[in-house]
Design a protein around this motif. Sequence first.
Motif: not given
Length: 196
Positions: A82-87
């Motif tokens: 999720c964090h990487a996709k948000a980035h």
Amino acid sequence: MELIQNTDDLSAYLIADEVIDHHHPVVRETAARLAVDAADSYEYARTAYAFVRDTIPHSEDSGELRVTWRASDVLRLGTGICHAKAHALAALLRAEDIPTALCYQRLTGEGGGHMVHGLVAVRFNGAWHRQDPRGNKPGVDARFSLDGERLAWVPDPASGERDYPALYAAPHPAVLAALRSAPDRPALWKTLPGSL
């Protein structure tokens, strides 16, 4: 819930850095391809959101062990949590001058305990609107919306879950440290913070 900017300077939510590297050719090429048929910035944002949500699988869902954290790597390798996709979504939106913040939720993890979940907020019509590009699966139906949130999860305060109201211009240091140091996703699950 009122969302709170960590800085009054709206331009901070347009900055490129090592993580949200929207100056990178991979990000620029992807943004240009997505912008071709978009009539306006709202349509572009909706298209970029759907692209990240639907074409970059969440690595837990796909079984991918590699850990990505830099936006250009998420787009190049086609994987991320999720964090990487948000980035990646933040980089695509900022590449087209749409102010985008990173924000977080505290949720119950599948193995018990809590985990910090990452999403974004976009600035349209003078207000911030949270969007969750995590990726849909059975029980998860997140949608791009400026008219009421359509996130992957709604926190349950009785279970110790919560929305964090802060809007970050850069990833939270504890989240970024875990992403950068993890040799693989199973190790990452052990080091991601349970709260901010």
